[in-house]
Motif scaffolding. Sequence first.
Motif, mmCIF file in Angstrom:
data_model
loop_
_atom_site.group_PDB
_atom_site.id
_atom_site.type_symbol
_atom_site.label_atom_id
_atom_site.label_comp_id
_atom_site.label_asym_id
_atom_site.label_seq_id
_atom_site.Cartn_x
_atom_site.Cartn_y
_atom_site.Cartn_z
ATOM 1 N N ALA A 7 0.840 -1.182 -0.152
ATOM 2 C CA ALA A 7 -0.044 -0.104 -0.101
ATOM 3 C C ALA A 7 0.884 1.360 -0.125
ATOM 4 O O ALA A 7 0.483 2.184 -0.704
ATOM 5 C CB ALA A 7 -0.885 -0.136 1.233
ATOM 6 N N ALA A 8 1.980 1.364 0.644
ATOM 7 C CA ALA A 8 2.933 2.292 0.548
ATOM 8 C C ALA A 8 3.722 2.568 -0.734
ATOM 9 O O ALA A 8 4.566 3.448 -0.787
ATOM 10 C CB ALA A 8 3.784 2.256 1.755
ATOM 11 N N GLY A 9 3.734 1.583 -1.400
ATOM 12 C CA GLY A 9 4.420 1.612 -2.563
ATOM 13 C C GLY A 9 5.908 1.382 -2.718
ATOM 14 O O GLY A 9 6.651 1.547 -3.531
ATOM 15 N N ALA A 10 5.989 0.293 -1.931
ATOM 16 C CA ALA A 10 7.420 -0.370 -1.702
ATOM 17 C C ALA A 10 7.607 -1.496 -2.157
ATOM 18 O O ALA A 10 7.895 -2.381 -1.223
ATOM 19 C CB ALA A 10 7.827 0.013 0.206
ATOM 20 N N GLU A 11 7.573 -1.744 -3.441
ATOM 21 C CA GLU A 11 7.592 -3.059 -4.088
ATOM 22 C C GLU A 11 8.973 -3.697 -3.582
ATOM 23 O O GLU A 11 8.928 -4.904 -3.583
ATOM 24 C CB GLU A 11 7.393 -2.697 -5.439
ATOM 25 C CG GLU A 11 6.384 -2.378 -6.054
ATOM 26 C CD GLU A 11 6.538 -0.665 -6.395
ATOM 27 O OE1 GLU A 11 7.801 -0.160 -6.686
ATOM 28 O OE2 GLU A 11 5.622 0.052 -6.359
ATOM 29 N N VAL A 14 8.821 -5.198 -0.604
ATOM 30 C CA VAL A 14 7.657 -6.510 -0.630
ATOM 31 C C VAL A 14 8.394 -7.520 -1.139
ATOM 32 O O VAL A 14 8.102 -8.989 -0.778
ATOM 33 C CB VAL A 14 6.496 -5.826 -1.238
ATOM 34 C CG1 VAL A 14 5.450 -6.989 -1.613
ATOM 35 C CG2 VAL A 14 5.793 -4.878 -0.342
ATOM 36 N N LEU A 15 8.819 -7.371 -2.291
ATOM 37 C CA LEU A 15 9.337 -8.651 -2.950
ATOM 38 C C LEU A 15 10.515 -9.211 -2.398
ATOM 39 O O LEU A 15 10.613 -10.550 -2.543
ATOM 40 C CB LEU A 15 9.569 -8.219 -4.661
ATOM 41 C CG LEU A 15 8.350 -7.888 -5.424
ATOM 42 C CD1 LEU A 15 8.522 -7.110 -6.469
ATOM 43 C CD2 LEU A 15 7.651 -9.304 -5.785
ATOM 44 N N GLU A 16 11.260 -8.373 -1.858
ATOM 45 C CA GLU A 16 12.427 -9.197 -1.102
ATOM 46 C C GLU A 16 11.644 -10.080 0.187
ATOM 47 O O GLU A 16 12.249 -11.312 0.344
ATOM 48 C CB GLU A 16 13.168 -8.150 -0.482
ATOM 49 C CG GLU A 16 14.198 -7.568 -1.592
ATOM 50 C CD GLU A 16 15.131 -6.424 -0.904
ATOM 51 O OE1 GLU A 16 14.796 -5.739 0.471
ATOM 52 O OE2 GLU A 16 16.239 -6.147 -1.147
ATOM 53 N N ALA A 17 10.592 -9.636 0.678
ATOM 54 C CA ALA A 17 9.998 -10.410 1.758
ATOM 55 C C ALA A 17 9.191 -11.445 1.065
ATOM 56 O O ALA A 17 9.421 -12.796 1.654
ATOM 57 C CB ALA A 17 9.017 -9.545 2.467
ATOM 58 N N ALA A 37 0.709 -5.016 -7.773
ATOM 59 C CA ALA A 37 -0.012 -4.639 -9.056
ATOM 60 C C ALA A 37 1.055 -4.490 -10.065
ATOM 61 O O ALA A 37 0.956 -4.980 -11.220
ATOM 62 C CB ALA A 37 -0.659 -3.190 -8.761
ATOM 63 N N ALA A 38 2.234 -4.060 -9.980
ATOM 64 C CA ALA A 38 3.355 -3.876 -10.713
ATOM 65 C C ALA A 38 4.769 -3.421 -10.088
ATOM 66 O O ALA A 38 4.518 -3.224 -8.820
ATOM 67 C CB ALA A 38 2.888 -2.673 -11.542
ATOM 68 N N ILE A 39 5.815 -3.569 -10.746
ATOM 69 C CA ILE A 39 7.071 -3.259 -10.276
ATOM 70 C C ILE A 39 7.623 -2.184 -10.752
ATOM 71 O O ILE A 39 7.344 -2.291 -12.170
ATOM 72 C CB ILE A 39 8.053 -4.635 -10.159
ATOM 73 C CG1 ILE A 39 7.893 -5.397 -11.413
ATOM 74 C CG2 ILE A 39 7.364 -5.456 -8.979
ATOM 75 C CD1 ILE A 39 9.102 -6.497 -11.442
ATOM 76 N N ARG A 40 8.295 -1.317 -10.302
ATOM 77 C CA ARG A 40 9.020 -0.134 -10.947
ATOM 78 C C ARG A 40 10.488 -0.117 -10.654
ATOM 79 O O ARG A 40 11.235 0.644 -11.425
ATOM 80 C CB ARG A 40 8.293 0.841 -10.383
ATOM 81 C CG ARG A 40 6.996 1.115 -10.906
ATOM 82 C CD ARG A 40 6.161 2.174 -10.501
ATOM 83 N NE ARG A 40 5.569 2.115 -9.100
ATOM 84 C CZ ARG A 40 4.493 1.567 -8.520
ATOM 85 N NH1 ARG A 40 3.710 1.022 -9.630
ATOM 86 N NH2 ARG A 40 4.151 1.512 -7.441
ATOM 87 N N ASP A 41 11.066 -0.551 -9.560
ATOM 88 C CA ASP A 41 12.500 -0.289 -9.409
ATOM 89 C C ASP A 41 13.155 -1.450 -9.672
ATOM 90 O O ASP A 41 12.644 -2.670 -9.706
ATOM 91 C CB ASP A 41 12.608 0.159 -7.876
ATOM 92 C CG ASP A 41 12.118 -0.831 -6.664
ATOM 93 O OD1 ASP A 41 12.463 -2.114 -6.901
ATOM 94 O OD2 ASP A 41 11.348 -0.461 -5.634
ATOM 95 N N GLU A 42 14.407 -1.351 -9.416
ATOM 96 C CA GLU A 42 15.538 -2.302 -9.806
ATOM 97 C C GLU A 42 15.583 -3.491 -8.905
ATOM 98 O O GLU A 42 15.921 -4.706 -9.240
ATOM 99 C CB GLU A 42 16.779 -1.787 -10.059
ATOM 100 C CG GLU A 42 17.025 -0.847 -11.312
ATOM 101 C CD GLU A 42 16.703 -1.708 -12.290
ATOM 102 O OE1 GLU A 42 17.031 -2.943 -12.576
ATOM 103 O OE2 GLU A 42 15.699 -0.982 -13.231
ATOM 104 N N ILE A 43 15.409 -3.211 -7.815
ATOM 105 C CA ILE A 43 15.230 -4.346 -6.542
ATOM 106 C C ILE A 43 14.116 -5.220 -6.786
ATOM 107 O O ILE A 43 14.362 -6.382 -6.730
ATOM 108 C CB ILE A 43 15.289 -3.743 -5.076
ATOM 109 C CG1 ILE A 43 16.493 -2.967 -4.878
ATOM 110 C CG2 ILE A 43 15.044 -4.757 -4.023
ATOM 111 C CD1 ILE A 43 16.475 -1.838 -3.654
ATOM 112 N N SER A 44 12.963 -4.622 -7.014
ATOM 113 C CA SER A 44 11.792 -5.379 -7.580
ATOM 114 C C SER A 44 12.053 -6.049 -8.720
ATOM 115 O O SER A 44 11.701 -7.325 -8.669
ATOM 116 C CB SER A 44 10.457 -4.526 -7.638
ATOM 117 O OG SER A 44 10.378 -3.751 -6.504
ATOM 118 N N ARG A 45 12.657 -5.572 -9.593
ATOM 119 C CA ARG A 45 13.073 -6.429 -10.950
ATOM 120 C C ARG A 45 13.839 -7.581 -10.749
ATOM 121 O O ARG A 45 13.515 -8.717 -10.864
ATOM 122 C CB ARG A 45 13.564 -5.369 -11.907
ATOM 123 C CG ARG A 45 12.599 -4.687 -12.739
ATOM 124 C CD ARG A 45 13.235 -3.665 -13.354
ATOM 125 N NE ARG A 45 12.734 -3.378 -14.759
ATOM 126 C CZ ARG A 45 11.370 -3.299 -15.196
ATOM 127 N NH1 ARG A 45 10.493 -3.081 -14.316
ATOM 128 N NH2 ARG A 45 10.937 -3.022 -16.329
#
Length: 171
Positions: A7-11, A14-17, A37-45
């Motif tokens: 909800a805070a937009g910290a994908e 989230v994805l690391e968890a 919903a979607a990913i935007r940053d390199e860590i998420s990718r």
Amino acid sequence: EVFGAIAAGAEGSVLEAIAAEAERSPNAAAIALDRVAAIRDEISRAAVIGLMRHPAPRVRERAAALAGRSGGVDLAKTLVPLLEDREGHVRARAAEAIGLLRADPAAPALEALLRDPYPDVREAALAALRGLKGYQVDATRVLEHAMSPAARATALRASDLRRVPEALLMA
């Protein structure tokens, strides 16, 4: 905690968890991937790319779907190997994702899925190929490799019969 971060937009967090949880509980990780919903940053990718290599098919399937929702050429390249996954659901989600990403270089691999034994995989590949603007299915090649009546029907639907009128006879 994970859904609060979503909800805070910290994908990335989230994805690391989710990736950490995937080792203990692949089903929970798969469900959590559906909530992003979607990913935007390199860590998420990087996390999604890692999850597409996870041993659990549901995790690979859901990671592929998330990649398709997110966009990016780098994600399209990592989806192509999933088109040869041993699990049909994974192949289908990867084909759908590639279709959403309009990844033209994946067209030959998608074309090979037109003869897949699973109908949902064939349909996903067909839909993805139809979304690629500059690619024409090679009707002759696809029909030669189609072994089942269902695969031949899918090959016909993927072919431009105006260009290859003999395709009906080949089928």
